[in-house]
Structures are given as structure tokens and as C-alpha cells.
Scaffold this motif. Structure first.
Motif, PDB file in Angstrom:
ATOM      1  N   VAL A 152    -109.806  14.648 -75.822  1.00 42.42           N
ATOM      2  CA  VAL A 152    -109.511  13.545 -76.745  1.00 42.42           C
ATOM      3  C   VAL A 152    -109.737  13.957 -78.198  1.00 42.42           C
ATOM      4  CG1 VAL A 152    -109.977  11.770 -75.030  1.00 42.42           C
ATOM      5  CG2 VAL A 152    -111.838  12.568 -76.478  1.00 42.42           C
ATOM      6  N   SER A 153    -110.759  14.776 -78.461  1.00 37.46           N
ATOM      7  CA  SER A 153    -111.051  15.184 -79.835  1.00 37.46           C
ATOM      8  C   SER A 153    -109.973  16.112 -80.384  1.00 37.46           C
ATOM      9  CB  SER A 153    -112.417  15.873 -79.905  1.00 37.46           C
ATOM     10  OG  SER A 153    -113.455  14.973 -79.615  1.00 37.46           O
TER      11      SER A 153
ATOM     12  N   GLY B 245    -118.300  15.156 -83.569  1.00 39.91           N
ATOM     13  CA  GLY B 245    -119.106  14.456 -84.565  1.00 39.91           C
ATOM     14  C   GLY B 245    -119.020  12.949 -84.451  1.00 39.91           C
ATOM     15  N   ASP B 246    -119.979  12.263 -85.058  1.00 41.51           N
ATOM     16  CA  ASP B 246    -120.016  10.800 -85.023  1.00 41.51           C
ATOM     17  C   ASP B 246    -118.751  10.192 -85.608  1.00 41.51           C
ATOM     18  OD1 ASP B 246    -122.520  11.300 -84.080  1.00 41.51           O
ATOM     19  OD2 ASP B 246    -123.598  10.213 -85.648  1.00 41.51           O
ATOM     20  N   ASP B 247    -118.183  10.850 -86.629  1.00 41.24           N
ATOM     21  CA  ASP B 247    -117.015  10.294 -87.306  1.00 41.24           C
ATOM     22  C   ASP B 247    -115.778  10.249 -86.413  1.00 41.24           C
ATOM     23  OD1 ASP B 247    -116.908  13.052 -87.250  1.00 41.24           O
ATOM     24  OD2 ASP B 247    -115.818  13.222 -89.141  1.00 41.24           O
ATOM     25  N   GLU B 248    -115.784  11.009 -85.314  1.00 42.09           N
ATOM     26  CA  GLU B 248    -114.645  10.957 -84.397  1.00 42.09           C
ATOM     27  C   GLU B 248    -114.609   9.662 -83.599  1.00 42.09           C
ATOM     28  OE1 GLU B 248    -114.494  14.417 -81.948  1.00 42.09           O
ATOM     29  OE2 GLU B 248    -114.685  15.810 -83.623  1.00 42.09           O
TER      30      GLU B 248
ATOM     31  N   LEU C 130    -128.987  22.040 -83.005  1.00 44.48           N
ATOM     32  CA  LEU C 130    -128.292  21.474 -84.149  1.00 44.48           C
ATOM     33  C   LEU C 130    -127.872  20.042 -83.854  1.00 44.48           C
ATOM     34  CD1 LEU C 130    -125.938  24.524 -84.942  1.00 44.48           C
ATOM     35  CD2 LEU C 130    -128.290  24.111 -85.737  1.00 44.48           C
ATOM     36  N   ASP C 131    -127.795  19.220 -84.902  1.00 47.25           N
ATOM     37  CA  ASP C 131    -127.301  17.859 -84.762  1.00 47.25           C
ATOM     38  C   ASP C 131    -126.603  17.456 -86.059  1.00 47.25           C
ATOM     39  OD1 ASP C 131    -129.341  17.319 -86.584  1.00 47.25           O
ATOM     40  OD2 ASP C 131    -130.700  16.535 -85.053  1.00 47.25           O
ATOM     41  N   ALA C 132    -126.227  16.183 -86.159  1.00 51.68           N
ATOM     42  CA  ALA C 132    -125.478  15.737 -87.329  1.00 51.68           C
ATOM     43  C   ALA C 132    -126.273  15.881 -88.619  1.00 51.68           C
ATOM     44  CB  ALA C 132    -125.040  14.278 -87.135  1.00 51.68           C
ATOM     45  N   GLN C 133    -127.588  15.684 -88.545  1.00 51.91           N
ATOM     46  CA  GLN C 133    -128.429  15.823 -89.738  1.00 51.91           C
ATOM     47  C   GLN C 133    -128.672  17.284 -90.104  1.00 51.91           C
ATOM     48  OE1 GLN C 133    -129.264  13.506 -87.190  1.00 51.91           O
ATOM     49  NE2 GLN C 133    -128.148  12.073 -88.493  1.00 51.91           N
ATOM     50  N   HIS C 134    -128.670  18.144 -89.109  1.00 50.96           N
ATOM     51  CA  HIS C 134    -128.891  19.583 -89.329  1.00 50.96           C
ATOM     52  C   HIS C 134    -127.846  20.357 -88.536  1.00 50.96           C
ATOM     53  CE1 HIS C 134    -132.824  17.542 -89.831  1.00 50.96           C
ATOM     54  NE2 HIS C 134    -132.939  18.341 -90.877  1.00 50.96           N
ATOM     55  N   PRO C 135    -126.607  20.417 -89.071  1.00 50.78           N
ATOM     56  CA  PRO C 135    -125.513  21.034 -88.317  1.00 50.78           C
ATOM     57  C   PRO C 135    -125.491  22.559 -88.385  1.00 50.78           C
ATOM     58  CG  PRO C 135    -124.690  20.199 -90.396  1.00 50.78           C
ATOM     59  CD  PRO C 135    -126.130  19.792 -90.318  1.00 50.78           C
ATOM     60  N   SER C 136    -126.334  23.158 -89.211  1.00 48.60           N
ATOM     61  CA  SER C 136    -126.293  24.608 -89.404  1.00 48.60           C
ATOM     62  C   SER C 136    -127.678  25.231 -89.265  1.00 48.60           C
ATOM     63  CB  SER C 136    -125.744  24.947 -90.796  1.00 48.60           C
ATOM     64  OG  SER C 136    -124.470  24.393 -90.999  1.00 48.60           O
ATOM     65  N   PHE C 137    -127.696  26.519 -88.967  1.00 53.23           N
ATOM     66  CA  PHE C 137    -128.937  27.268 -89.036  1.00 53.23           C
ATOM     67  C   PHE C 137    -128.639  28.688 -89.490  1.00 53.23           C
ATOM     68  CE2 PHE C 137    -127.628  28.965 -84.996  1.00 53.23           C
ATOM     69  CZ  PHE C 137    -128.239  30.210 -84.901  1.00 53.23           C
TER      70      PHE C 137
END
Length: 400
Positions: free
Chosen positions: A59-60, A156-159, A182-189
Motif C-alpha cells: 500500500v505504501s 512513516g506516520d504521514d502515510e 530508529l523511530d519517527a523522532q530519531h530516524p537516523s543514527f
């Protein structure tokens, strides 16, 4: 104390229906998802092996690339529960899939995102009983001494399809190896992340997994309502913790491997059995449920108490396998890996203790101030939890 009146049974059925209302959508998908990634360096490239939830990918990617036929073909294959059809649907629309995945999972050097492509090989697998597709992103990055930045914005939440998607990443890159959440608040490392950053990401991941895992929470509630004294809940929780910690670590490092189609129905059955245990005991006793005069033996437990503890321990072993599947780490043994597993488990235990401290004292107070009402409340909760466990057990068996 009198036997439970018919009114209590009616209330119990209402509670069961209420918990089933929660259980039905929770058993299906639609709330959150986990992306699993194994990132390594191979020559001058960064190779990321991803596991993505199949129905969400369909779907995404279809929405992002405006590919309605991908949605139609992928949905048909998903509903048919045919792995070959699912792979074929993805391969027939590989351009749309590749565009979505390579945009949502990236490797960067010096602030520049590395050009990426999707490997041709696709494979279906399962994670926590849900169909996942295994695919590989190959990123061509320039040589660097400054490390790589890995980012995931998939699902992502925006989807608007799920919320709070987590990406569990294991990596062997830039002479560093370890894990990141990782999550929406911390999408990178960054491959040079600090120990505290790694600690907090895995602690939060473990805590959130238990908080969002309604099946594990209901199992814990079954333990709470079935315990009449603090000693009982402490022993039951300790037994459960030791058991699930052992299998969690063994499964996460690859020593033990049990298919999700076996683990998930047993987890559901464990919920029903532990909750029904209290209902059976309640039906046999005509006097106070909280009367401890008949207790004997080590630690104040009679034969029934020790049997219950053994059952909790056995089911705890199975729950540990479920926790390991949720974490999804698949890498060779290392002290860094063990550290990540222990921190994840610590997050689980923190929430478990919090729930016990919040619920058990209230139940004890109610039983002492209003024994009859306390018995009804415990029976209602146990009935609802039993119904939910049986519902999931049948659903997971049929879906296996």
C-alpha cells in the motif's frame, strides 16, 4: 463468601466482549510495524538487507508511486496467502517498490545520500506471524573516514497506514558493529553513536514493545488477578521474567529457533490458560478466595501454587521467543549484541514492574475493603482475558 451470582457471570461476558473488541483489531495489523535491517560494508558499497511487512509495503509503495495495479495485484496475493504470488506481485512492479524503498532507507556520507539500487532477489518470510518480504538495498558510497549515517523513514506516520514504526538496525560498518533502534523522532543514527544513545534507543524499544503488545499485557493481568498475596505475584513475575529472559537471549543470538507459526498460537493459549486457572479455582471454593489458611510448603505455596508457577515458567519460555522475534536481530554473538539484548529486556521489565505496581495494590485494596466486589472484578477480568486468549489462539491457528 457466596458463590458468584448469575449477575457476575453476565458482567463477565460483557467484559469478555469488551476485551475481544480490543483483541480483534490488535490481532490484525494496522497500528504499528517494525522494519528490520542488517547493514554491512562490502567493498566500496553499503549493503542493507531489509525485512519489510508485505501488506504495508504494497500500500505504501503503490500510494507513493501512484501505482494502482501494484495495490490490486499485491492485495490479491496477500489475501490468497500465497508466497509465490506475493513475490511475483512485487517483481511485476519492481520499479515502484525500488523507488519507495531506496527513498525511505538511505546511507549517507558527508551529508550526501549515496546513490542506491534494489537487488533483484526477493524472498518471503515471517516475523511474529506476519508476512514480511526480504530485499536488499545496495548503496554506492564514496570512501570516508567520518562514518556513515543510516536513515529509515519507511512506513512513516504521514502515510496514514500505521503509526510509530520502529526500525531495528544491526550493522558492521566503519570498523564498528552494533545495533540501533530508529523511530519517527530519531530516524537516523551515525555509526559513531554514543553508548548512551544506543542504551536509550533499546530501552525505549523494549518498553514500547510491551506497552503495545496487548497479548503480553493480558498475560500479565492474568497473573495479577490470579495472585492473592504480594508473595504470589512476585514469585509468578520472577518465574516469568527468568523464563522469557533465557529464551529471549538464546533466540536472539540464534541458539534456539522456533517458527512463529508455533510460538504465536502458544502465546495466545498461555493467556487463556493462566486466566482460566483463576476462574477454575474461584468456582471450586465456597469460602474466601483470599483465605490463606490452607497454604503450606516452601515459600507458602501449596501444590496448586507450585503447579501454577511451573506453568507460568513454561509459558514464559514461549513468550521469550516472541520477544526475540519482535527485536529481529540476526548477527553473530558479541558483547555489544548481548548489551543491546539486555537493555531491550530491561525496558520490558521496567514496564512489567510498573503495571504490577499500578494494578496489584488496587486489587488488594478492593479485596480487603469489599471482598465480594473484589472477587467479581477479578473474575470479570479473568473471564475477559480468557476469552481474548482463546480468540487469538483460534485466529492464529487458522492463519498459520
Amino acid at each position: 463468601m457466596r458463590r458468584i451470582r448469575p449477575t457476575a457471570a453476565v458482567i463477565g461476558l460483557v467484559a469478555a466482549a469488551g476485551i475481544l473488541t480490543i483483541a480483534a483489531p490488535a490481532a490484525a495489523h494496522g497500528f504499528t510495524s517494525v522494519v528490520y535491517a542488517d547493514v554491512t560494508a562490502q567493498g566500496g558499497t553499503v549493503v542493507s538487507e531489509l525485512k519489510l511487512e508485505y501488506d504495508l509495503l504494497i500500500v505504501s509503495a503503490a500510494d507513493a508511486e501512484d501505482d494502482d495495479s501494484l495495490f490490486d495485484d499485491g492485495t490479491y496475493a496477500f489475501e490468497a496467502q500465497d508466497a509465490q504470488l506475493q513475490v511475483q506481485a512485487l517483481e511485476d512492479h519492481i520499479d515502484s517498490v525500488a523507488a519507495y524503498v531506496t527513498a525511505g532507507f538511505t546511507a549517507a556520507v558527508g551529508g550526501e545520500v549515496c546513490p542506491a539500487r534494489l537487488d533483484d532477489e526477493l524472498e518471503m518470510t515471517l516475523a511474529e506471524g506476519v508476512p514480511y518480504v526480504r530485499l536488499t538495498v545496495v548503496s554506492d558510497c564514496a570512501p570516508t573516514n567520518d562514518g556513515h549515517v543510516i536513515t529509515s523513514t519507511l512506513f512513516g506516520d504521514d502515510e496514514g497506514y500505521v503509526r510509530d514504526t520502529k526500525a531495528v538496525v544491526t550493522y558492521d560498518l566503519d570498523l564498528q558493529h552494533g545495533s540501533a533502534a530508529l523511530d519517527a523522532q530519531h530516524p537516523s543514527f551515525d555509526t559513531e553513536q554514543t553508548g548512551w544513545e544506543r542504551f536509550w534507543s533499546f530501552f525505549a524499544l523494549g518498553a514500547e514493545h510491551l506497552l503495545t503488545g496487548i497479548d503480553h499485557i493480558l498475560f500479565l493481568l492474568a497473573l495479577i488477578v490470579g495472585s492473592r498475596r504480594l508473595r504470589e505475584i512476585v514469585l509468578a513475575a520472577t518465574s516469568f521474567t527468568i523464563a522469557h529472559s533465557v529464551t529471549f537471549i538464546l533466540a536472539a543470538v540464534g541458539v534456539v529457533s522456533v517458527p512463529a507459526v508455533v510460538v504465536e498460537p502458544i502465546i495466545a493459549l498461555s493467556i487463556a490458560v493462566v486466566a482460566a486457572w483463576y476462574l477454575l479455582r474461584l468456582g471450586r471454593k465456597r469460602e474466601h478466595v483470599d483465605d490463606l489458611s490452607r497454604r503450606s510448603g516452601p515459600l507458602g505455596l501449596d501444590r496448586s501454587g507450585w503447579l501454577r508457577l511451573a506453568v507460568v515458567f513454561v509459558f514464559g519460555l514461549v513468550h521469550g521467543l516472541g520477544f526475540a522475534a519482535a527485536l529481529g536481530i540476526d548477527q553473530p554473538w558479541s558483547w555489544t549484541l548481548l548489551w543491546s539484548l539486555l537493555v531491550f529486556n530491561l525496558g520490558i521489565e521496567a514496564v512489567q514492574i510498573g503495571i504490577i505496581l499500578a494494578v496489584f495494590p488496587l486489587l488488594v485494596l478492593l479485596r480487603r475493603k469489599a471482598p465480594k466486589t473484589g472477587m467479581w472484578v477479578a473474575g470479570i477480568v479473568a473471564a475477559g482475558v480468557t476469552a481474548a486468549g482463546l480468540y487469538w489462539f483460534v485466529e492464529r491457528l487458522l492463519g498459520a
